[in-house]
Design an enzyme around this catalytic site. Structure first.
Site, PDB file in Angstrom:
ATOM      1  N   CYS A   1     -31.909 -34.156  -1.190  1.00 25.81           N
ATOM      2  CA  CYS A   1     -32.348 -33.775   0.153  1.00 25.81           C
ATOM      3  C   CYS A   1     -33.847 -33.981   0.313  1.00 25.81           C
ATOM      4  CB  CYS A   1     -31.978 -32.312   0.405  1.00 25.81           C
ATOM      5  SG  CYS A   1     -32.512 -31.708   2.018  1.00 25.81           S
TER       6      CYS A   1
ATOM      7  N   CYS B   1     -35.561 -31.251   2.392  1.00 24.56           N
ATOM      8  CA  CYS B   1     -35.815 -29.993   1.674  1.00 24.56           C
ATOM      9  C   CYS B   1     -36.956 -30.152   0.666  1.00 24.56           C
ATOM     10  CB  CYS B   1     -34.591 -29.538   0.874  1.00 24.56           C
ATOM     11  SG  CYS B   1     -33.012 -29.824   1.631  1.00 24.56           S
ATOM     12  N   ASP B   2     -36.973 -31.263  -0.051  1.00 24.69           N
ATOM     13  CA  ASP B   2     -37.829 -31.363  -1.243  1.00 24.69           C
ATOM     14  C   ASP B   2     -38.988 -32.342  -1.139  1.00 24.69           C
ATOM     15  OD1 ASP B   2     -36.164 -29.530  -2.488  1.00 24.69           O
ATOM     16  OD2 ASP B   2     -34.835 -31.069  -3.283  1.00 24.69           O
TER      17      ASP B   2
END
Ligand code: NAP
Length: 311
Positions: free
Chosen positions: A138, A141-142
């Protein structure tokens, strides 16, 4: 299914990610006392997300496990019952619907399916070991954790290119590693990627191993045409080779699309009246906490109307 006495429920929600817990909150506030079957991982993919920074209401971001805990507490406050159990069999041929779990059997007047999707894995050495330590599924997200770093992206579809392009906001370079020399991604994304100075493609190549010491440091690559093998230094490995929707239980009972996602209309209604689906199990496109939560709330609102019309 056996003759064991089933427990009767107005609404059963299968899955406990953002879609499931939002559905539970709305159903609980309508006094349906919904039952959530949490599945193996309470909170789904969010529970393994370090920090969620794009869910409104948390200006500093919120740790994934904390958000899951908050979702659960808020749903339970209004009467949601959360069982740490998984559905193992469902029968949607007649209403009330039968749901069998590891521990119980239930009858549900309405069902909301929020079982999510699982990112497809490469299944190579090092992948599991370094997940969360340089291996990610992701970018949204990261990506933030890879400021100024050099990363690779694996895949050649829309997700690989879209997420690879997203990563260029943070990283120094993105090498997209694709097993063929033609991309599956659409033309617009291809053009954007080819024009982006931070993006480079490595064609006809697969990653065979991820190596590091605590965190990712190197990947082993193999050219599938020449058989040549080489090592490449990298700080991160982002894998976007598709998702597998968790729909095994519903095959042959609900209409699924060609990729196995549950087909819903804009009211989250599946092909069986009284059965709704929300979140990633029914959405291969947005895949965000906020969109899943919205779909879950919508599914519960429809289940509430359905019960009013069929009582
Ligand atoms: P996808 O279209 O199925 O693409 C998966 C990619 O991963 C393909 O290039 C495939 O290679 C590669 N791949 C699969 N297994 C692999 C393996 N074991 N090793 C190496 N490579 C592997 O998946 P997606 O990109 O996640 O897209 C899913 C759906 O969502 C699609 O319908 C897509 O159009 C849609 N989507 C749309 C957008 C957008 O419109 N902005 C954004 C994201 C997703 P091959 O090409 O050789 O098969």
């Amino acid at each position: 299914m056996t003759d064991k006495k089933e427990k009767q429920e107005k609404t059963i929600i299968i899955g406990s990610g953002p879609a499931g817990m939002s559905a539970a909150l709305y159903a609980a506030r309508a006094n349906l006392e919904p039952l959530v079957l949490s599945g193996m991982e309470l909170g789904g993919q969010v529970s393994v997300t370090h920090i969620v920074e794009n869910y409104p209401g948390f200006p500093e971001g919120i740790e994934g496990p904390k958000l899951v805990e908050n979702f659960q507490k808020q749903a339970e406050r209004f009467g949601t019952k959360v069982e740490f159990d998984s559905a193992t069999e469902v029968d949607l041929s007649t209403r009330p619907f039968r749901v069998k779990t590891w521990g119980n059997e239930y009858l549900a007047e309405t069902l909301i399916i929020t079982t999510g999707a699982t990112p497809r894995h490469l299944d190579i050495p090092g992948e599991k070991e370094f997940t969360g330590r340089g291996v990610s599924y992701c970018a949204t997200c990261d990506g933030h954790f890879f400021q100024g770093k050099d990363v690779i992206v694996v895949g050649g579809g829309d997700s690989a290119l879209e997420e690879g392009l997203f990563l260029t906001r943070y990283v120094n370079s993105v090498k997209i590693i694709h097993r063929r020399e033609e991309l599956r991604a659409g033309a617009i994304l291809q053009n954007r990627a080819f024009k982006n100075d931070k993006v480079e493609f490595i064609w006809n190549t697969v990653v065979t191993e991820i190596i590091g010491d605590g965190i990712v440091d190197t990947v082993k690559l193999k050219n599938v045409k020449t058989g040549n093998e080489e090592e490449l230094k990298t700080d991160g490995v982002f894998i976007f080779i598709g998702h597998i929707p968790n729909t095994d239980l519903y095959e042959g009972q609900l209409e699924l699309d060609e990729n196995g996602y549950v087909q819903v209309d804009r009211f989250m209604q599946t092909s069986v009246p009284g059965v709704y689906a929300a979140g990633e199990v029914a959405d291969s496109h947005f895949r965000q906490v906020i969109t899943s939560a919205g779909m879950g709330a919508g599914a519960a609102m429809q289940a509430i109307h359905f019960l009013e019309d069929h009582s």
